[in-house]
Design a protein around this motif. Structure first.
Motif, PDB file in Angstrom:
ATOM      1  N   LYS A 170      -1.528   6.332  12.529  1.00 25.01           N
ATOM      2  CA  LYS A 170      -2.531   5.915  11.051  1.00 25.01           C
ATOM      3  C   LYS A 170      -2.464   6.840  10.025  1.00 25.01           C
ATOM      4  O   LYS A 170      -2.632   6.189   8.970  1.00 25.01           O
ATOM      5  CB  LYS A 170      -4.005   6.104  11.714  1.00 25.01           C
ATOM      6  CG  LYS A 170      -4.971   6.083  10.839  1.00 25.01           C
ATOM      7  CD  LYS A 170      -5.114   4.710  10.571  1.00 25.01           C
ATOM      8  CE  LYS A 170      -6.185   3.645   9.623  1.00 25.01           C
ATOM      9  NZ  LYS A 170      -5.967   2.926   9.657  1.00 25.01           N
ATOM     10  N   SER A 171      -2.217   8.261  10.120  1.00 26.94           N
ATOM     11  CA  SER A 171      -1.733   9.162   8.883  1.00 26.94           C
ATOM     12  C   SER A 171      -0.958   8.721   8.134  1.00 26.94           C
ATOM     13  O   SER A 171      -0.213   8.520   7.302  1.00 26.94           O
ATOM     14  CB  SER A 171      -1.566  10.282   9.479  1.00 26.94           C
ATOM     15  OG  SER A 171      -3.659  10.948  10.239  1.00 26.94           O
ATOM     16  N   LEU A 172       0.119   8.494   8.780  1.00 30.19           N
ATOM     17  CA  LEU A 172       1.346   8.812   8.456  1.00 30.19           C
ATOM     18  C   LEU A 172       1.885   7.276   7.565  1.00 30.19           C
ATOM     19  O   LEU A 172       2.244   6.891   6.084  1.00 30.19           O
ATOM     20  CB  LEU A 172       2.691   8.088   9.790  1.00 30.19           C
ATOM     21  CG  LEU A 172       4.009   8.620   9.784  1.00 30.19           C
ATOM     22  CD1 LEU A 172       4.572   9.700   8.115  1.00 30.19           C
ATOM     23  CD2 LEU A 172       4.867   8.624  10.477  1.00 30.19           C
ATOM     24  N   SER A 173       0.814   6.147   8.336  1.00 30.77           N
ATOM     25  CA  SER A 173       0.994   4.467   8.317  1.00 30.77           C
ATOM     26  C   SER A 173       0.173   4.499   6.371  1.00 30.77           C
ATOM     27  O   SER A 173       0.313   3.833   5.146  1.00 30.77           O
ATOM     28  CB  SER A 173       0.428   3.510   8.374  1.00 30.77           C
ATOM     29  OG  SER A 173      -0.380   2.845   7.813  1.00 30.77           O
ATOM     30  N   LEU A 174      -0.747   5.588   6.416  1.00 26.23           N
ATOM     31  CA  LEU A 174      -1.090   5.439   5.065  1.00 26.23           C
ATOM     32  C   LEU A 174      -1.159   6.585   3.725  1.00 26.23           C
ATOM     33  O   LEU A 174      -1.313   6.502   2.448  1.00 26.23           O
ATOM     34  CB  LEU A 174      -2.773   5.761   5.430  1.00 26.23           C
ATOM     35  CG  LEU A 174      -4.151   5.338   6.317  1.00 26.23           C
ATOM     36  CD1 LEU A 174      -5.160   6.159   6.398  1.00 26.23           C
ATOM     37  CD2 LEU A 174      -4.313   4.355   5.217  1.00 26.23           C
ATOM     38  N   ILE A 175      -0.596   7.576   4.808  1.00 26.77           N
ATOM     39  CA  ILE A 175       0.511   8.780   3.834  1.00 26.77           C
ATOM     40  C   ILE A 175       1.403   6.852   3.074  1.00 26.77           C
ATOM     41  O   ILE A 175       2.325   7.356   1.896  1.00 26.77           O
ATOM     42  CB  ILE A 175       1.065   9.787   4.499  1.00 26.77           C
ATOM     43  CG1 ILE A 175      -0.328  10.770   4.401  1.00 26.77           C
ATOM     44  CG2 ILE A 175       2.248   9.854   3.046  1.00 26.77           C
ATOM     45  CD1 ILE A 175      -0.380  11.613   5.535  1.00 26.77           C
ATOM     46  N   GLU A 176       2.277   6.639   4.264  1.00 25.25           N
ATOM     47  CA  GLU A 176       3.433   5.896   3.356  1.00 25.25           C
ATOM     48  C   GLU A 176       3.157   4.853   2.264  1.00 25.25           C
ATOM     49  O   GLU A 176       4.175   4.776   1.469  1.00 25.25           O
ATOM     50  CB  GLU A 176       4.571   5.084   4.215  1.00 25.25           C
ATOM     51  CG  GLU A 176       4.759   5.615   5.158  1.00 25.25           C
ATOM     52  CD  GLU A 176       5.909   5.405   5.939  1.00 25.25           C
ATOM     53  OE1 GLU A 176       5.873   5.271   7.252  1.00 25.25           O
ATOM     54  OE2 GLU A 176       7.718   5.271   5.659  1.00 25.25           O
ATOM     55  N   GLN A 177       2.111   3.972   3.128  1.00 30.06           N
ATOM     56  CA  GLN A 177       1.731   3.182   1.871  1.00 30.06           C
ATOM     57  C   GLN A 177       1.378   3.841   0.574  1.00 30.06           C
ATOM     58  O   GLN A 177       1.253   3.454  -1.279  1.00 30.06           O
ATOM     59  CB  GLN A 177       0.253   2.997   2.441  1.00 30.06           C
ATOM     60  CG  GLN A 177       0.150   1.866   1.900  1.00 30.06           C
ATOM     61  CD  GLN A 177      -1.074   1.395   3.114  1.00 30.06           C
ATOM     62  OE1 GLN A 177      -1.850   1.344   4.112  1.00 30.06           O
ATOM     63  NE2 GLN A 177      -1.864  -0.426   1.955  1.00 30.06           N
ATOM     64  N   PHE A 178       0.200   5.160   0.257  1.00 32.13           N
ATOM     65  CA  PHE A 178      -0.001   5.376  -1.076  1.00 32.13           C
ATOM     66  C   PHE A 178       0.916   5.965  -1.693  1.00 32.13           C
ATOM     67  O   PHE A 178       0.064   6.657  -2.772  1.00 32.13           O
ATOM     68  CB  PHE A 178      -1.647   5.669  -0.712  1.00 32.13           C
ATOM     69  CG  PHE A 178      -2.287   4.324  -0.097  1.00 32.13           C
ATOM     70  CD1 PHE A 178      -2.379   3.460  -1.298  1.00 32.13           C
ATOM     71  CD2 PHE A 178      -2.344   4.169   1.069  1.00 32.13           C
ATOM     72  CE1 PHE A 178      -3.341   2.878  -0.474  1.00 32.13           C
ATOM     73  CE2 PHE A 178      -3.445   3.074   1.111  1.00 32.13           C
ATOM     74  CZ  PHE A 178      -3.989   1.905   0.748  1.00 32.13           C
ATOM     75  N   ALA A 179       1.540   7.527  -0.867  1.00 30.20           N
ATOM     76  CA  ALA A 179       2.382   7.724  -1.530  1.00 30.20           C
ATOM     77  C   ALA A 179       3.569   7.701  -2.715  1.00 30.20           C
ATOM     78  O   ALA A 179       3.919   6.904  -2.077  1.00 30.20           O
ATOM     79  CB  ALA A 179       3.483   9.440  -0.447  1.00 30.20           C
ATOM     80  N   PRO A 180       2.755   8.540  -3.583  1.00 28.99           N
ATOM     81  CA  PRO A 180       3.871   7.390  -4.987  1.00 28.99           C
ATOM     82  C   PRO A 180       5.658   8.612  -5.107  1.00 28.99           C
ATOM     83  O   PRO A 180       5.507   8.429  -5.784  1.00 28.99           O
ATOM     84  CB  PRO A 180       3.257   7.788  -6.168  1.00 28.99           C
ATOM     85  CG  PRO A 180       2.330   8.730  -5.700  1.00 28.99           C
ATOM     86  CD  PRO A 180       2.716   8.848  -4.275  1.00 28.99           C
ATOM     87  N   GLY A 181       6.361   7.760  -3.726  1.00 30.10           N
ATOM     88  CA  GLY A 181       7.380   8.289  -4.111  1.00 30.10           C
ATOM     89  C   GLY A 181       8.598   9.192  -3.224  1.00 30.10           C
ATOM     90  O   GLY A 181       6.849   9.898  -2.451  1.00 30.10           O
ATOM     91  N   LYS A 182       9.811   9.911  -2.420  1.00 30.80           N
ATOM     92  CA  LYS A 182       9.384  10.609  -1.735  1.00 30.80           C
ATOM     93  C   LYS A 182       9.292  12.427  -2.669  1.00 30.80           C
ATOM     94  O   LYS A 182       9.628  13.006  -1.711  1.00 30.80           O
ATOM     95  CB  LYS A 182      10.601  10.509  -1.383  1.00 30.80           C
ATOM     96  CG  LYS A 182      11.123   9.497  -0.753  1.00 30.80           C
ATOM     97  CD  LYS A 182      10.339   8.587   0.751  1.00 30.80           C
ATOM     98  CE  LYS A 182      10.179   7.461   1.321  1.00 30.80           C
ATOM     99  NZ  LYS A 182       9.972   7.525   2.252  1.00 30.80           N
ATOM    100  N   SER A 183       8.848  11.735  -3.655  1.00 25.14           N
ATOM    101  CA  SER A 183       8.856  13.462  -4.529  1.00 25.14           C
ATOM    102  C   SER A 183       7.336  13.752  -4.589  1.00 25.14           C
ATOM    103  O   SER A 183       7.254  14.775  -5.228  1.00 25.14           O
ATOM    104  CB  SER A 183       9.230  13.444  -5.424  1.00 25.14           C
ATOM    105  OG  SER A 183       9.451  12.299  -6.436  1.00 25.14           O
TER     106      SER A 183
END
Ligand SMILES: C[S@@+](CC[C@H](N)C(=O)[O-])C[C@H]1O[C@@H](n2cnc3c(N)ncnc32)[C@H](O)[C@@H]1O
Length: 204
Positions: free
Chosen positions: A28-41
């Motif tokens: 769940k954490s991973l999916s939220l971060i992937e959804q909202f982190a603005p790019g790999k940096s």
């Protein structure tokens, strides 16, 4: 016994998959971060990351700017050993999140699974929220997971505070816009079920 001594003892005595909060992956954490982190940096901090494999999964997805903080040196050592050479790509901090001072506007994403609910003293919760408000950039994302209203009243022998989305959001205040919340039923390695709450806010 102070918090650091308690957690050092837990992580020294127990295997990573022998603690109630263990999951092979924090999906769940991973999916939220992937959804909202603005790019790999994106600059991401896993607060009280313990021995969790979230950092491994973030690195595997190409995130370049990951910090893991925990009060326990033993937990951080286990995670570093597990990652091997890849651990050099992570910033590691051994610190008490209610006392240490993170940099100003340092993070795009704040993630905490299962430490905020241990803060039973109001002064510690206030210090935590000030830390988030200072170290997360404007419009940054704050993902906090605690035990839900039906969750356990203790964990690791320590009292906890249980939250629903409204009471957790109230702790953070009006500068945090609640974007979504969801419950997760976590199956412990011992086969019992614990109710967790995930809240995702944006810092205005
Ligand atoms: C229940 S574990 C959760 C670990 C990890 N987030 C996970 O989901 O697997 C709680 C973690 O909070 C850490 N911790 C407890 N109090 C802390 C504090 N004041 N500052 C930083 N870390 C703390 C503990 O060492 C432990 O790793």
């Amino acid at each position: 016994m102070n918090a650091q001594t308690h957690w050092e003892r837990i992580y020294t005595e127990k295997a990573p998959d022998a603690v109630s909060w263990y999951r092979p992956h924090l999906e769940k954490s991973l999916s939220l971060i992937e959804q909202f982190a603005p790019g790999k940096s994106a600059s991401i901090i896993d607060v009280a990351g313990g021995e969790s494999t979230l950092v491994d999964d973030l690195l595997a997805r190409g995130y370049e700017n990951v910090t893991v903080l925990d009060i326990s040196q033993a937990a951080i050592d286990v995670s570093r050993r597990r990652l091997g050479a890849a651990s050099d790509r992570v910033s590691w901090l051994v610190a008490d999140i209610t006392r240490f001072e993170l940099g100003t506007s340092e993070f795009d994403v704040w993630h905490d699974r299962a430490v905020f609910h241990f803060l039973t003293e109001e002064s510690d919760r206030t210090a935590y929220v000030h830390q988030v408000a200072r170290s997360v950039r404007r419009r940054g994302h704050v993902i906090v997971s605690t035990f839900g209203p039906e969750g356990p009243m203790k964990c690791s022998g320590l009292d906890v505070v249980r939250y629903d989305a409204e009471s957790l959001h109230r702790e953070f205040g009006v500068h945090f816009q609640l974007l979504e919340s969801a419950n997760e039923l976590h199956q412990t390695p011992f086969g019992t079920i614990q109710q967790f709450l995930y809240c995702h806010c944006r810092l205005d």
